[in-house]
Motif scaffolding. Structure first.
Motif, mmCIF file in Angstrom:
data_model
loop_
_atom_site.group_PDB
_atom_site.id
_atom_site.type_symbol
_atom_site.label_atom_id
_atom_site.label_comp_id
_atom_site.label_asym_id
_atom_site.label_seq_id
_atom_site.Cartn_x
_atom_site.Cartn_y
_atom_site.Cartn_z
ATOM 1 N N LEU A 65 42.488 -12.617 25.150
ATOM 2 C CA LEU A 65 43.358 -11.554 24.638
ATOM 3 C C LEU A 65 43.573 -10.433 25.651
ATOM 4 O O LEU A 65 44.519 -9.661 25.523
ATOM 5 N N ALA A 66 42.707 -10.332 26.651
ATOM 6 C CA ALA A 66 42.743 -9.194 27.569
ATOM 7 C C ALA A 66 44.051 -9.096 28.339
ATOM 8 O O ALA A 66 44.584 -7.999 28.529
ATOM 9 N N ASP A 67 44.580 -10.225 28.789
ATOM 10 C CA ASP A 67 45.834 -10.200 29.555
ATOM 11 C C ASP A 67 46.953 -9.555 28.737
ATOM 12 O O ASP A 67 47.667 -8.673 29.220
ATOM 13 N N ASP A 68 47.091 -10.002 27.498
ATOM 14 C CA ASP A 68 48.159 -9.483 26.639
ATOM 15 C C ASP A 68 47.941 -8.011 26.307
ATOM 16 O O ASP A 68 48.883 -7.214 26.340
ATOM 17 N N VAL A 69 46.718 -7.646 25.976
ATOM 18 C CA VAL A 69 46.424 -6.257 25.595
ATOM 19 C C VAL A 69 46.622 -5.319 26.784
ATOM 20 O O VAL A 69 47.207 -4.235 26.641
ATOM 21 N N ALA A 70 46.177 -5.702 27.958
ATOM 22 C CA ALA A 70 46.351 -4.863 29.142
ATOM 23 C C ALA A 70 47.840 -4.712 29.483
ATOM 24 O O ALA A 70 48.306 -3.607 29.773
ATOM 25 N N ALA A 71 48.572 -5.809 29.436
ATOM 26 C CA ALA A 71 50.006 -5.743 29.721
ATOM 27 C C ALA A 71 50.720 -4.853 28.713
ATOM 28 O O ALA A 71 51.549 -4.008 29.083
ATOM 29 N N GLU A 72 50.377 -5.002 27.433
ATOM 30 C CA GLU A 72 51.005 -4.180 26.402
ATOM 31 C C GLU A 72 50.651 -2.706 26.568
ATOM 32 O O GLU A 72 51.476 -1.824 26.307
ATOM 33 N N THR A 73 49.436 -2.430 27.029
ATOM 34 C CA THR A 73 49.026 -1.043 27.271
ATOM 35 C C THR A 73 49.981 -0.372 28.252
ATOM 36 O O THR A 73 50.452 0.746 28.021
ATOM 37 N N PHE A 74 50.282 -1.056 29.346
ATOM 38 C CA PHE A 74 51.151 -0.454 30.358
ATOM 39 C C PHE A 74 52.622 -0.441 29.935
ATOM 40 O O PHE A 74 53.360 0.467 30.327
ATOM 41 N N LEU A 75 53.028 -1.392 29.107
ATOM 42 C CA LEU A 75 54.399 -1.334 28.570
ATOM 43 C C LEU A 75 54.568 -0.121 27.665
ATOM 44 O O LEU A 75 55.568 0.601 27.740
ATOM 45 N N ILE A 76 53.578 0.106 26.812
ATOM 46 C CA ILE A 76 53.624 1.274 25.922
ATOM 47 C C ILE A 76 53.580 2.560 26.749
ATOM 48 O O ILE A 76 54.341 3.506 26.499
ATOM 49 N N ALA A 77 52.692 2.605 27.734
ATOM 50 C CA ALA A 77 52.589 3.802 28.580
ATOM 51 C C ALA A 77 53.914 4.063 29.288
ATOM 52 O O ALA A 77 54.378 5.212 29.361
ATOM 53 N N ILE A 80 43.296 -2.458 20.813
ATOM 54 C CA ILE A 80 42.088 -3.219 20.487
ATOM 55 C C ILE A 80 41.779 -3.101 19.000
ATOM 56 O O ILE A 80 41.342 -4.062 18.367
ATOM 57 N N ALA A 81 42.052 -1.923 18.424
ATOM 58 C CA ALA A 81 41.799 -1.724 16.990
ATOM 59 C C ALA A 81 42.585 -2.715 16.144
ATOM 60 O O ALA A 81 42.131 -3.128 15.070
ATOM 61 N N ARG A 82 43.734 -3.125 16.625
ATOM 62 C CA ARG A 82 44.521 -4.137 15.895
ATOM 63 C C ARG A 82 43.810 -5.482 15.881
ATOM 64 O O ARG A 82 44.116 -6.346 15.070
ATOM 65 N N HIS A 83 42.908 -5.645 16.806
ATOM 66 C CA HIS A 83 42.180 -6.918 16.933
ATOM 67 C C HIS A 83 40.716 -6.757 16.518
ATOM 68 O O HIS A 83 39.862 -7.484 16.988
ATOM 69 N N HIS A 84 40.423 -5.784 15.635
ATOM 70 C CA HIS A 84 39.014 -5.502 15.313
ATOM 71 C C HIS A 84 38.286 -6.718 14.747
ATOM 72 O O HIS A 84 37.106 -6.894 14.986
#
Length: 199
Positions: A52-64, A90-94
Motif C-alpha cells: 500500500l505504501a506506493d499508492d499512499v505516498a503517491a497520493e500524499t504528494f498529489l494532494i499536497a 493511513i487512517a483510511r486504511h486503519h
C-alpha cells in the motif's frame, strides 16, 4: 560549476519558498517531492506494508500539489504538513494497519544467524519484543498510534506532530504519554522480569 552552485542554492531554499514559487511554476514542486518522498514512503511502508505504501505516498504528494496554494508560507518546513496528509491517508486504511500489526505479532521468530555475539543478542531481544509490541500497536486507538508513530518512526517533535494533525501540543503530549504507557505495559507483561530501566 554553475550547476553545482544552483544545486547548493536549491538545497538552501526553504520548503515554503519552493511551494510559493510552484504557484506560478508548478514544476518547482518537484523539489518538495525530491526532498521528502523517501521519508513519506518509508513511513507509509512501516505502517501499512510495501503493497500500500506506493499508492499512499503517491497520493500524499498529489494532494499536497493540489493544496499547495493554501500552504501556510509562515511554516518554512513542509515536512509536518506532508506527514499530516499521509497520516490522514493511513487512517483510511486503519483496518489494514491493525491487520498488519496483528500478523507481525504472530510472525515466528527467525533464528539468529552467525555473527558477533552482541549483534545476535540484540537481534534475539528485538525479535522477542516484536510480538507484544505489534500486538499493542494493533490495539491502541488510531489517534494514539498516529502520534506515537509520528514521533517514533518519523522523528517529528511534539510541536510538529501537533501541526501535522491539527491538534494542540498538549493533546499530542497526552496521547503520546498514554500510547507509551500502553506499549510499556504490553512489553512488561511479555517480560515480567525486565524493568523499564533495562529497556
Amino acid at each position: 560549476m554553475a550547476a553545482v552552485t544552483r544545486a547548493l542554492a536549491a538545497e538552501e531554499v526553504s520548503d515554503a519558498a519552493i511551494i510559493e514559487h510552484s504557484w506560478r511554476d508548478p514544476e518547482r514542486f518537484a523539489a518538495v517531492f525530491d526532498r521528502y518522498y523517501v521519508q513519506i514512503h518509508g513511513f507509509a511502508a512501516q505502517r501499512l506494508g510495501p503493497s500500500l505504501a506506493d499508492d499512499v505516498a503517491a497520493e500524499t504528494f498529489l494532494i499536497a500539489f493540489d493544496r499547495r496554494e493554501r500552504y501556510d508560507l509562515s511554516r518554512e518546513d513542509a515536512q509536518p504538513w506532508l506527514y499530516g496528509i499521509v497520516a490522514n491517508l493511513i487512517a483510511r486504511h486503519h483496518r489494514a494497519e491493525a491487520r498488519r500489526y496483528r500478523a507481525l505479532s504472530r510472525t515466528p521468530r527467525g533464528e539468529a544467524d552467525d555473527g558477533h555475539a552482541d549483534q545476535v543478542a540484540g537481534r534475539v531481544d528485538a525479535q522477542a519484543r516484536q510480538e507484544p509490541l505489534m500486538a499493542a500497536l494493533a490495539k491502541i486507538s488510531d489517534a494514539h498510534r498516529d502520534v506515537l508513530l509520528l514521533v517514533a518512526w518519523a522523528g517529528l517533535s511534539c510541536e510538529e506532530v501537533a501541526e501535522a494533525l491539527g491538534i494542540t501540543s498538549a493533546a499530542v503530549r497526552t496521547r503520546l504519554h498514554r500510547a507509551r504507557k500502553t506499549i510499556r505495559a504490553a512489553l512488561d507483561r511479555a517480560e515480567p522480569t525486565t524493568t523499564g530501566e533495562d529497556r
